[in-house]
Scaffold this motif. Structure first.
Motif, mmCIF file in Angstrom:
data_model
loop_
_atom_site.group_PDB
_atom_site.id
_atom_site.type_symbol
_atom_site.label_atom_id
_atom_site.label_comp_id
_atom_site.label_asym_id
_atom_site.label_seq_id
_atom_site.Cartn_x
_atom_site.Cartn_y
_atom_site.Cartn_z
ATOM 1 N N TRP A 132 9.394 2.782 -9.556
ATOM 2 C CA TRP A 132 8.918 2.873 -8.166
ATOM 3 C C TRP A 132 7.837 1.832 -7.901
ATOM 4 N N SER A 133 6.922 1.653 -8.857
ATOM 5 C CA SER A 133 5.871 0.644 -8.692
ATOM 6 C C SER A 133 6.463 -0.758 -8.569
ATOM 7 N N LEU A 178 7.773 -5.298 -4.596
ATOM 8 C CA LEU A 178 8.692 -6.325 -4.097
ATOM 9 C C LEU A 178 9.074 -6.096 -2.639
ATOM 10 N N LYS A 179 8.393 -5.179 -1.975
ATOM 11 C CA LYS A 179 8.678 -4.872 -0.575
ATOM 12 C C LYS A 179 7.660 -5.518 0.351
ATOM 13 N N THR A 180 8.048 -5.645 1.601
ATOM 14 C CA THR A 180 7.119 -6.044 2.649
ATOM 15 C C THR A 180 6.411 -4.792 3.159
ATOM 16 N N VAL A 226 7.714 -0.314 2.930
ATOM 17 C CA VAL A 226 7.120 0.584 1.943
ATOM 18 C C VAL A 226 7.461 2.045 2.221
ATOM 19 N N PHE A 227 7.421 2.452 3.486
ATOM 20 C CA PHE A 227 7.620 3.861 3.826
ATOM 21 C C PHE A 227 8.988 4.135 4.451
ATOM 22 N N GLN A 228 9.926 3.243 4.227
ATOM 23 C CA GLN A 228 11.267 3.467 4.761
ATOM 24 C C GLN A 228 12.104 4.385 3.884
ATOM 25 N N GLY A 229 11.666 4.633 2.653
ATOM 26 C CA GLY A 229 12.366 5.557 1.776
ATOM 27 C C GLY A 229 13.439 4.919 0.923
ATOM 28 N N ASN A 230 13.611 3.605 1.023
ATOM 29 C CA ASN A 230 14.611 2.909 0.218
ATOM 30 C C ASN A 230 13.995 2.447 -1.102
ATOM 31 N N TRP A 231 14.683 2.725 -2.208
ATOM 32 C CA TRP A 231 14.194 2.280 -3.498
ATOM 33 C C TRP A 231 14.362 0.780 -3.684
ATOM 34 N N SER A 233 -8.436 2.388 1.180
ATOM 35 C CA SER A 233 -9.539 2.654 2.102
ATOM 36 C C SER A 233 -9.445 4.098 2.573
ATOM 37 N N GLN A 234 -10.338 4.495 3.465
ATOM 38 C CA GLN A 234 -10.354 5.875 3.935
ATOM 39 C C GLN A 234 -9.108 6.218 4.742
ATOM 40 N N TYR A 235 -8.569 5.209 5.431
ATOM 41 C CA TYR A 235 -7.467 5.477 6.350
ATOM 42 C C TYR A 235 -6.143 4.828 5.950
ATOM 43 N N ASP A 236 -6.166 3.953 4.965
ATOM 44 C CA ASP A 236 -4.939 3.225 4.657
ATOM 45 C C ASP A 236 -4.953 2.769 3.197
ATOM 46 N N THR A 237 -3.756 2.581 2.644
ATOM 47 C CA THR A 237 -3.593 2.022 1.310
ATOM 48 C C THR A 237 -2.540 0.931 1.370
ATOM 49 N N GLN A 238 -2.895 -0.242 0.867
ATOM 50 C CA GLN A 238 -1.942 -1.352 0.836
ATOM 51 C C GLN A 238 -1.116 -1.227 -0.452
ATOM 52 N N TRP A 239 -0.069 -0.431 -0.368
ATOM 53 C CA TRP A 239 0.672 -0.055 -1.559
ATOM 54 C C TRP A 239 1.330 -1.236 -2.249
#
Length: 286
Positions: free
Chosen positions: A42-43, A48-50, A54-59, A244-250
Motif C-alpha cells: 500500500w505504501s 506512485l500516485k498523484t 490517493v483517496f480514490q480507493g484504487n490500489w 498537519s492538524q488538518y491534512d496529511t500529504q500521503w
C-alpha cells in the motif's frame, strides 16, 4: 509377503502425510508473508500516485507518477535529515559496540564482587518503561545545556542493554583455556581481550552492529523529545512534517518513508545470517 505389503502401505501413507504437512506449512507461511507485505504494498502504490488518486480507493495508480520521489527532496530538507540519521546512527553504533563489548567481557570473564547483581540490574532496565525516566533524562540534558543538540540524541542511546547481554552470552561460551594460555605467555588482561577474545567474537560483533544500526536508524522517541530545530531532525522525526492538524500529504509521506527504509533493507539483505546468529546467541546459557 503380507507384512511387506503392510509396511509399504504404511511408508506410503507416512510420506503422503509428510508432503501434506509441508504443503500446509508453506501455505501458512505464504499467507503470513502476504499479510505482512500488504502495508508495504500500500505504501509503494500510494507513493506512485498523484494527490487526486490517493483517496480514490484504487490500489494500482493510473497513471504512475514519480513526482512524490522527486519533490520530497525539494519541499523539505530531506537530504539534511538523511545525513542527520547517518550521523546519529554512526556515533550510536560505534559507542554501543565499545560499551557492550567491554561490559559484556567484564561480566562474563572477570570475577569480582557483585558481578551477578550488576548484570541483573542491567537486564532490569529492559523492564522499565521509557516514560518512567523521560522527565529525569530531559531535566539532566537541560541542566547540561544539551537539549536540541546532536550530543543529547547520541548520549541517550549510547548504552544498549541488549548489546551487553548479547556479548556477555557469547563470551561465556568461549573456553577459559584461551585466557589461561595467554596469561602463561605474559599477556595482560587488556591484550587478551583485544588480541584474542575480540577477534573470536566477530560473529557476535557483526550481529551487535546490525542490531545497533537498526535501533538507532529507526529511533523516533528521543529525537522527537530532545530536538527543536528542524535542521537537526533525523528522518524519523522529519517525516512528520508531511502531517498537519488538518491534512496529511500521503504520497510524500509514503515516498519519504520508503526512501528511509532503503538503508535498513540493504543491511538486512546483506546480513541476514548475522541477524539470525545474533538472536540464537541470546539462547545460550547464562
Amino acid at each position: 509377503m503380507a507384512s511387506t505389503t503392510v509396511k509399504t502401505e504404511a511408508s506410503g501413507k507416512s510420506r503422503a502425510l509428510d508432503v501434506l504437512l509441508k504443503v500446509l506449512a508453506y501455505a501458512v507461511l505464504v499467507a503470513m508473508a502476504a499479510f505482512f507485505l500488504v502495508p508495504f504494498a500500500w505504501s509503494l502504490t500510494t507513493s506512485l500516485k498523484t494527490p487526486d488518486q490517493v483517496f480514490q480507493g484504487n490500489w494500482i495508480p493510473d497513471p504512475v507518477s514519480f513526482d512524490a520521489y522527486r519533490n520530497v527532496w525539494e519541499i523539505v530538507p530531506y537530504g539534511r535529515w538523511f545525513l542527520n540519521s547517518l550521523i546519529y546512527t554512526a556515533f550510536v553504533t560505534v559507542i554501543n559496540i565499545a560499551l557492550a563489548t567491554t561490559a559484556g567481557y567484564a561480566l562474563a570473564r572477570m570475577r569480582f564482587p557483585g558481578r551477578q547483581v550488576i548484570f541483573y540490574a542491567i537486564l532490569g532496565t529492559l523492564m522499565i518503561p521509557v516514560h518512567v525516566y523521560l522527565i529525569p533524562i530531559y531535566q539532566m540534558m537541560s541542566f547540561l545545556g544539551l537539549v536540541d543538540t546532536y550530543t543529547s540524541v547520541i548520549l541517550v542511546q549510547a548504552a544498549y542493554t541488549f548489546g551487553v547481554f548479547l556479548m556477555r552470552q557469547f563470551f561465556l561460551e568461549m573456553p577459559y583455556e584461551l585466557e589461561e594460555a595467554a596469561k602463561v605467555d605474559g599477556a595482560s588482561r587488556f591484550r587478551t581481550f583485544w588480541q584474542i577474545m575480540l577477534p573470536l567474537a566477530r560473529p557476535a560483533l557483526a550481529a551487535l552492529t546490525i542490531f545497533s544500526f537498526l535501533s538507532a536508524w529507526n529511533q523516533f522517541f528521543w529525537p522527537f523529545i530532545l530536538l527543536n530545530s528542524q535542521e537537526k531532525f533525523p528522518l524519523t522525526v522529519g517525516l512528520a512534517a508531511f502531517r498537519s492538524q488538518y491534512d496529511t500529504q500521503w504520497e510524500f509521506l509514503m515516498a519519504g518513508s520508503l526512501l528511509a527504509l532503503l538503508p535498513t533493507l540493504l543491511v538486512f539483505l546483506v546480513a541476514q545470517r548475522q541477524i539470525i546468529e545474533g538472536v540464537s546467541f541470546t539462547a545460550v546459557k547464562g
